[in-house]
Design a protein around this motif. Structure first.
Motif, short mmCIF file in Angstrom:
data_model
loop_
_atom_site.label_atom_id
_atom_site.label_comp_id
_atom_site.label_asym_id
_atom_site.label_seq_id
_atom_site.Cartn_x
_atom_site.Cartn_y
_atom_site.Cartn_z
N GLY A 1 0.85 -1.18 0.00
CA GLY A 1 0.00 0.00 0.00
C GLY A 1 0.88 1.23 0.00
O GLY A 1 1.44 1.60 1.03
N SER B 1 -0.20 -7.90 -4.59
CA SER B 1 -1.06 -6.75 -4.81
C SER B 1 -0.25 -5.48 -4.61
O SER B 1 0.57 -5.40 -3.69
N ARG C 1 -0.99 -1.23 -4.55
CA ARG C 1 -1.92 -0.11 -4.63
C ARG C 1 -1.16 1.20 -4.46
O ARG C 1 -0.58 1.44 -3.40
N ALA D 1 -4.96 -1.90 0.32
CA ALA D 1 -3.80 -2.65 -0.15
C ALA D 1 -3.91 -4.14 0.13
O ALA D 1 -3.36 -4.96 -0.59
N VAL E 1 1.14 -6.93 5.01
CA VAL E 1 0.92 -5.71 4.24
C VAL E 1 2.06 -4.74 4.52
O VAL E 1 2.45 -4.54 5.68
#
Length: 249
Positions: free
Chosen positions: A124, A148, A150, A175, A183
């Motif tokens: 994130g 992932s 973001r 995120a 994360v």
């Protein structure tokens, strides 16, 4: 007393560092020297200049006078934008100039993920997408599987420094990914030192933040380990203890 040294670009979330020093609750001293950032912009050319040898060297002498035993370039984007090899060279140059072990926040994330034995991570980032993608590429080179990414499109560190707790939590939630073991929030301009337990409780998994891993990395360089649950899972990880007479094979 263990003295940890940090070169921090500009003025955004530097108050995370004295807060972390308090939360460590041990004989740890955190010394922070500000470096000139030049243009405050999450743009690759500006970030490369921010982490140039000349800008880092300018703060080294002041840091040396504090008695620091290790130094970490407390900037994620100003290290990973140089690529894996370039970031290694940046750290080697810093270590030579400082005369002590050195690292950067980008490598701190790689080492912290390895410490927690997490392979799949979600990112994130406050950065624009192109810069966030460079961080993801850096992590992949370091052995992580990025499931992932973001970005948030924020252009300046000054803006990031003003984010609220609710905005940081929203970033982490956006995120997160069901396949992620942890994360990662990679921006030392983001205030996170007081938020990590809440973030981990909300997401149900470890959360690694830039200023948190930066201090942990400096402790790693000085062979110190401090148990501090208020700084998240990373600071509660116990070392593997080899039982005498037993083989690790």
């Amino acid at each position: 007393m263990t003295a940890l040294g940090f070169l921090y670009p500009g003025h955004s979330a530097e108050d995370d560092y004295p807060r972390i020093e308090q939360l460590l609750g041990s004989d740890i001293r955190v010394d922070l020297v500000h470096t000139d950032i030049g243009e405050d912009a999450h743009r690759v050319d500006a970030l490369r200049e921010m982490g140039s040898p000349e800008r880092l060297a300018a703060g080294v002498e002041e840091l040396r006078l504090t008695g620091a035993e290790a130094v970490v370039w407390a900037c994620t984007s100003g290290s990973f934008v140089h690529g894996w090899d370039g970031a290694h060279e940046q750290v080697r140059t810093l270590a030579r100039a400082a005369g002590m072990p050195a690292s950067s926040t980008s490598f701190a994330f790689v080492h912290a993920a390895a410490e927690l034995e997490v392979r799949r991570v979600a990112v994130g980032a406050t950065y624009p997408d192109d810069v966030a993608d460079l961080f993801a590429a850096f992590l992949r080179t370091g052995g992580a599987e990025v499931v992932s990414v973001r970005g948030s499109g924020v252009v300046t560190a000054a803006e990031v420094g003003g984010w609220t707790e609710a905005e940081v939590l929203e970033l982490a939630r956006r995120a997160d990914h069901e396949e992620a073991d942890a994360v990662l929030l990679p921006d030392t301009a983001l205030h996170t030192a007081a938020l990590i337990p809440a973030l981990e409780k909300d997401l149900g998994k470890p959360v690694l933040t830039a200023n948190q891993v930066t201090v942990w990395e400096a402790l790693r360089l000085t062979d110190r380990r401090v148990n501090a649950p208020t700084l998240g899972t990373l600071f509660t990880r116990e070392p593997v203890v080899q039982v005498p007479g037993q083989s690790g094979a």
